[in-house]
Motif scaffolding. Structure first.
Motif, PDB file in Angstrom:
ATOM      1  N   TYR C  22       0.850  -1.183   0.000  1.00 47.39           N
ATOM      2  CA  TYR C  22       0.000   0.000   0.000  1.00 47.39           C
ATOM      3  C   TYR C  22       0.883   1.229   0.000  1.00 47.39           C
ATOM      4  O   TYR C  22       1.779   1.355   0.847  1.00 47.39           O
ATOM      5  CB  TYR C  22      -0.906   0.022   1.233  1.00 47.39           C
ATOM      6  CG  TYR C  22      -1.828  -1.155   1.271  1.00 47.39           C
ATOM      7  CD1 TYR C  22      -3.078  -1.113   0.651  1.00 47.39           C
ATOM      8  CD2 TYR C  22      -1.433  -2.346   1.861  1.00 47.39           C
ATOM      9  CE1 TYR C  22      -3.908  -2.213   0.645  1.00 47.39           C
ATOM     10  CE2 TYR C  22      -2.260  -3.458   1.862  1.00 47.39           C
ATOM     11  CZ  TYR C  22      -3.492  -3.389   1.243  1.00 47.39           C
ATOM     12  OH  TYR C  22      -4.306  -4.490   1.229  1.00 47.39           O
ATOM     13  N   GLU C  42      -3.347   0.291  -3.653  1.00 49.99           N
ATOM     14  CA  GLU C  42      -2.991  -1.095  -3.340  1.00 49.99           C
ATOM     15  C   GLU C  42      -2.400  -1.736  -4.594  1.00 49.99           C
ATOM     16  O   GLU C  42      -2.961  -1.625  -5.682  1.00 49.99           O
ATOM     17  CB  GLU C  42      -4.255  -1.850  -2.922  1.00 49.99           C
ATOM     18  CG  GLU C  42      -4.040  -3.282  -2.479  1.00 49.99           C
ATOM     19  CD  GLU C  42      -5.372  -3.972  -2.156  1.00 49.99           C
ATOM     20  OE1 GLU C  42      -6.351  -3.815  -2.922  1.00 49.99           O
ATOM     21  OE2 GLU C  42      -5.435  -4.651  -1.112  1.00 49.99           O
ATOM     22  N   TYR C  52      -7.880   3.493  -2.289  1.00 48.02           N
ATOM     23  CA  TYR C  52      -8.681   3.655  -1.093  1.00 48.02           C
ATOM     24  C   TYR C  52      -8.511   5.067  -0.564  1.00 48.02           C
ATOM     25  O   TYR C  52      -7.387   5.559  -0.444  1.00 48.02           O
ATOM     26  CB  TYR C  52      -8.242   2.681  -0.008  1.00 48.02           C
ATOM     27  CG  TYR C  52      -8.292   1.238  -0.418  1.00 48.02           C
ATOM     28  CD1 TYR C  52      -9.402   0.725  -1.085  1.00 48.02           C
ATOM     29  CD2 TYR C  52      -7.238   0.381  -0.141  1.00 48.02           C
ATOM     30  CE1 TYR C  52      -9.453  -0.598  -1.466  1.00 48.02           C
ATOM     31  CE2 TYR C  52      -7.288  -0.949  -0.511  1.00 48.02           C
ATOM     32  CZ  TYR C  52      -8.400  -1.432  -1.178  1.00 48.02           C
ATOM     33  OH  TYR C  52      -8.439  -2.741  -1.546  1.00 48.02           O
ATOM     34  N   GLY C  53      -9.627   5.667  -0.163  1.00 48.90           N
ATOM     35  CA  GLY C  53      -9.545   7.010   0.417  1.00 48.90           C
ATOM     36  C   GLY C  53      -8.788   7.012   1.746  1.00 48.90           C
ATOM     37  O   GLY C  53      -7.818   7.734   1.931  1.00 48.90           O
ATOM     38  N   LYS C  54      -9.255   6.182   2.659  1.00 52.37           N
ATOM     39  CA  LYS C  54      -8.632   6.087   3.986  1.00 52.37           C
ATOM     40  C   LYS C  54      -8.638   4.627   4.412  1.00 52.37           C
ATOM     41  O   LYS C  54      -9.685   3.974   4.398  1.00 52.37           O
ATOM     42  CB  LYS C  54      -9.418   6.883   5.035  1.00 52.37           C
ATOM     43  CG  LYS C  54      -9.290   8.360   4.895  1.00 52.37           C
ATOM     44  CD  LYS C  54      -9.907   9.078   6.083  1.00 52.37           C
ATOM     45  CE  LYS C  54      -9.944  10.579   5.812  1.00 52.37           C
ATOM     46  NZ  LYS C  54     -10.746  11.321   6.793  1.00 52.37           N
ATOM     47  N   VAL C  55      -7.476   4.151   4.810  1.00 52.17           N
ATOM     48  CA  VAL C  55      -7.402   2.757   5.213  1.00 52.17           C
ATOM     49  C   VAL C  55      -6.514   2.659   6.464  1.00 52.17           C
ATOM     50  O   VAL C  55      -5.498   3.340   6.578  1.00 52.17           O
ATOM     51  CB  VAL C  55      -6.882   1.882   4.050  1.00 52.17           C
ATOM     52  CG1 VAL C  55      -5.466   2.246   3.643  1.00 52.17           C
ATOM     53  CG2 VAL C  55      -6.965   0.410   4.371  1.00 52.17           C
TER      54      VAL C  55
END
Lengths: 71, 71, 71, 71, 71, 71, 71
Positions: C22, C42, C52-55
Motif C-alpha cells: 500500500y 494497493e 482507497y480514500g482512507k485505510v
C-alpha cells in the motif's frame, strides 16, 4: 465489546478461522472471546457434524461471533 | 487510532487476512481492532456470500479497515 | 521508532507479509505499526489493484514501512 | 541485546523468515528487533531485487541480524 | 532458564523451527531466547551452508538450544 | 501447573506441534513450558533420530508434556 | 471461565487445532487453558491412537474443551 456481554443466553454462531462453525446458546464470554456454548451444533460448510452439550471454545481460534438478528 | 473511533456508525469495509471482506455500519471498535458491524455483508473476491444482522469480528484476523471516502 | 513519527504526512509504502503493498500519505502510525494511509493505492507484485480514500492497516500484517527517499 | 545497540550505524544484514534479506546501515533498532536500515539492498536467495533509501522492518518478521565481521 | 546463562561462552547449537541450525559460541542469551552466536556455522539437514562472524537470532524462531555435552 | 514442578528429575516426553518428540529427564521447566531435558532422545513418528546431552526446548513449540506413568 | 474450574475431576474432551483429540479426567486447568488430563486417550478422526497416564496439554494448541453432558 459489551454487545457480547449483553447477548448472554442468546443464540449465537461462532465461526472459526477454519470453515467450522458452532451455533448454540452463549452462556458466557470473556474479553479474549473465549466462549461457552450450551446445546451447541458443530457444522462445516453449512453441513451439521455433531452436537455438544457444553463446549468452551478458546478465543484465539475465533473469526467472528454472529448474534441472532432478533435480540 | 482515533480515526476509527471518529468513524463509529459510518460504513466501513473490514478486510481479513484471507480474501474475505465484511462491509457494514461500524457500531463499535476497540484498540485491538475487534469490530462490531451491523447490517453486514460478507463477500469473497468481490462476490457477495451472506448478510449478517450483527457480527463481532475478532481483531487478530483483520488486515485493514477501510473507511468510506465521504465521512 | 521515532523516524515513523517524523514521517507523518509523508508518502510511504507499506509492504505486507504477502506480496501486497500500500502506498499513500501516512496520516498516523502507532508503536505497534498500525498505519493510517490516505489516498492509498494497493498493488500486488507491482501491479495496481485498487485505490482507497482512507485505510487503517493492522500492524501485525506489516513486513516493512518504506519511507520516500526525499524527506 | 546490547550488541545491537553498539552496532548502530554499522552495516548489518537482516534475514527474514522467508528467503528475503536486507543489507544496509542500521540507523536504529529496538528490543523487539524493529530495525531501521538506510541505503538498504533487498535480495532473495542472494540475488539483488531492489534498493530502498530508508526502510523500517517490523521485528516479528526477523529471523536474525548479522553484524558485519569487522566492527 | 539459568542453565542458558551458565552456558555463556560455551559452544551451543540453536535449532530453528525450520530444518536450519546454527552452531557457535553463545556470547549472550535473554529470557525470550534471543541468542547471540559468535563464529557461527549455519547448516541445513546437517549440511554446512555458511559462516557468520556475529549473528543475533530472534528467539521466537528457536525450537531448542542444545548445549555441548562437556560443560 | 504445579504437576510439572513436582515432576522435576522424572522421565517425561515432550511432544512438539510437529511429529517430533523428546524423551529425557526433565531437569527444569517454567510456566511458559520451556523445558530442559537431560539425556534426551529425539524421535519422529516413534523412530529414534538422535541423542542430546542437554537441550532447552522453547515452550511455544510444545504440544504436550507427558509424565511417566509411575511417579 | 469458571465452568472449567467447576469441571475439575470430570471427564472432558480436549480438541486441538489439528484433528487430534484427548479425552480424560481433567485434574487441572488454568486461564490459558493449559489442561492436565489423567487416564487420557488420544484419538484422531475418532480413531484411538494411544493412552497416556498423565499429560499436560499446552493451552495455545487447544481449539475447545468439551464437557461431558452429565455433570
Amino acid at each position: 465489546m459489551s454487545i457480547l456481554q449483553r447477548s448472554l443466553n442468546k443464540q449465537v454462531s461462532v465461526r472459526l478461522k477454519s470453515e467450522i462453525e458452532y451455533a448454540g446458546k452463549m452462556s458466557n464470554v470473556d474479553p479474549y472471546m473465549n466462549v461457552i456454548l450450551v446445546d451447541a451444533e458443530e457444522s462445516e460448510n453449512g453441513k451439521k457434524i455433531a452436537n455438544y452439550g457444553k463446549v468452551v471454545i478458546r478465543g484465539n481460534n475465533v473469526l467472528y461471533v454472529r448474534i441472532a438478528d432478533r435480540l
